[in-house]
Design an enzyme around this catalytic site. Structure first.
Site, short mmCIF file in Angstrom:
data_model
loop_
_atom_site.label_atom_id
_atom_site.label_comp_id
_atom_site.label_asym_id
_atom_site.label_seq_id
_atom_site.Cartn_x
_atom_site.Cartn_y
_atom_site.Cartn_z
N ARG A 59 23.53 34.98 35.12
CA ARG A 59 23.33 34.40 37.08
C ARG A 59 22.85 32.60 37.41
NH1 ARG A 59 26.34 36.51 40.38
NH2 ARG A 59 25.84 38.53 39.96
N ARG A 85 33.49 37.12 30.96
CA ARG A 85 32.16 36.56 30.85
C ARG A 85 31.32 37.90 30.40
NH1 ARG A 85 30.47 37.27 37.06
NH2 ARG A 85 31.50 39.69 37.09
N HIS A 155 33.32 29.40 37.39
CA HIS A 155 32.40 29.54 38.92
C HIS A 155 31.46 28.46 38.40
CE1 HIS A 155 30.66 32.54 41.59
NE2 HIS A 155 31.32 33.38 41.62
N ASP A 198 31.53 32.83 51.45
CA ASP A 198 32.53 33.29 50.53
C ASP A 198 34.04 32.67 51.17
OD1 ASP A 198 32.59 36.12 48.78
OD2 ASP A 198 33.17 34.35 48.53
N GLU A 255 33.90 26.38 42.96
CA GLU A 255 34.27 26.95 41.98
C GLU A 255 35.81 26.67 41.67
OE1 GLU A 255 32.23 30.61 43.82
OE2 GLU A 255 33.78 31.44 42.48
O1 TA6 Z 1 31.91 34.01 44.18
C1 TA6 Z 1 32.76 34.82 44.87
C2 TA6 Z 1 32.44 35.60 44.67
O2 TA6 Z 1 33.44 36.55 44.06
C3 TA6 Z 1 31.42 36.21 45.87
O3 TA6 Z 1 32.20 37.10 46.36
C4 TA6 Z 1 30.83 36.61 44.73
O4 TA6 Z 1 30.69 38.24 44.44
C5 TA6 Z 1 30.49 36.05 43.56
O5 TA6 Z 1 31.09 35.76 43.23
C6 TA6 Z 1 29.24 36.91 42.83
O6 TA6 Z 1 30.01 38.03 41.95
P1 TA6 Z 1 29.05 38.68 40.44
O7 TA6 Z 1 30.17 39.23 39.92
O8 TA6 Z 1 28.81 37.46 39.39
O9 TA6 Z 1 28.33 38.78 41.14
#
Ligand code: TA6
Length: 279
Positions: A59, A85, A155, A198, A255
């Site tokens: 994260r 990933r 991301h 988002d 992102e």
């Molecule tokens: O950053 C956009 C997004 O798609 C959000 O909707 C949120 O889910 C985030 O990515 C994090 O996703 P993850 O699968 O890493 O928890």
């Protein structure tokens, strides 16, 4: 200098330091999870509660979302943001010839495991340049006999001093898909974060500037005309097991993507590169 590190649970990463910066990159996902210029606080955000476990995305830093961004179009059982990933990549090149900039190239190719998730033959190369500027270039090659579509994102999680002192310049007038409201809207002025956000912005004109109380970060994208802005805010943050309850206050995702209308189709043998340059 590049050092191969291994945590007690066997999780492996590379630590790369030179005159201008340091970075840490996990072999799982070729996931850059730390970047700080010499003498500065880290520029990327990393959750203090992040997992560093096989098969679980770290994260923070810059996870690679590939070969689909978000939820899979048709099969909800497939992992969000694709599988790149969560797979182990190979370091195929390390260039330390420049004392102030280290080049690394990681590779991921189709396998029995990947073909179970996505029925196409591919090669992914991630080239990272760690220096006063951080560059990631993700190149997809279609090694199959048929065309395929990809949606993807670098991301990036940026560290901010406090979320209410940060804002993004460069998206004014852009249409965006509001994933929370499920509708298209138009950005009015700079992007301030005062609730869960988002959004997938379209026809993005880089650079974007992330202004914080004590610094500004420039985000350039190449091979991308879409950008995602995300902050989970209070409630969503509390739901996430790999984020402490107030983590939303010190992070903001910008992102560099090929998402929604910006997804890309590759014919056999064709390549596409998605690049982010952070300075
Ligand atoms: O950053 C956009 C997004 O798609 C959000 O909707 C949120 O889910 C985030 O990515 C994090 O996703 P993850 O699968 O890493 O928890």
């Amino acid at each position: 200098m590049a050092e191969h590190k291994k945590l007690a649970n066997g999780f492996e990463y590379l630590q790369v330091c030179n005159e201008r910066a340091c970075a840490r990159i996990a072999l799982q996902g070729a996931h850059l999870f730390h970047y700080a210029r010499t003498g500065e606080v880290p520029l990327l955000w990393l959750s203090e509660a992040s997992f560093f476990e096989k098969g679980k995305a770290i994260r923070g830093g810059i996870p690679i979302c590939w070969p689909w961004f978000g939820r899979h179009d048709t099969d909800p059982a497939l992992p969000q943001h694709g599988f790149a990933r969560n797979f182990l990549w190979q370091l195929v090149e390390l260039d330390e010839s420049d004392a102030g900039a280290t080049g690394l190239t990681f590779s991921l190719k189709h396998s029995e495991a990947s073909l179970q998730l996505w029925p196409y033959r591919f090669e992914l190369l991630l080239h990272i340049m760690v220096g006063k500027t951080l560059t990631l270039m993700l190149t997809t090659k279609n090694c199959d006999k048929q065309s395929f579509e990809i949606s993807e994102a670098l991301h990036s999680y940026f560290a901010v001093s406090t979320i209410d002192s940060a804002y993004i310049q460069g998206l004014a007038g852009r249409r965006y898909y509001d994933a929370l409201a499920g509708e298209d809207r138009v950005q009015q002025g700079n992007v301030f974060i005062t609730e869960e956000v988002d959004r997938i912005y379209e026809e993005v004109q880089y650079p974007l500037l992330l202004h914080d109380s004590d610094r500004s970060v420039r985000v350039d994208g190449q091979g991308s005309s879409s950008a995602v802005v995300w902050n989970p805010w209070i409630d969503k943050c509390r739901e996430m097991t790999d984020m402490v309850y107030d983590a939303y206050q010190t992070m903001l995702c910008i992102e560099t993507a090929n998402a929604r209308q910006d997804q890309r189709s590759l014919r056999p043998g064709e390549k596409h590169s998605l690049t982010v340059i952070i300075s």
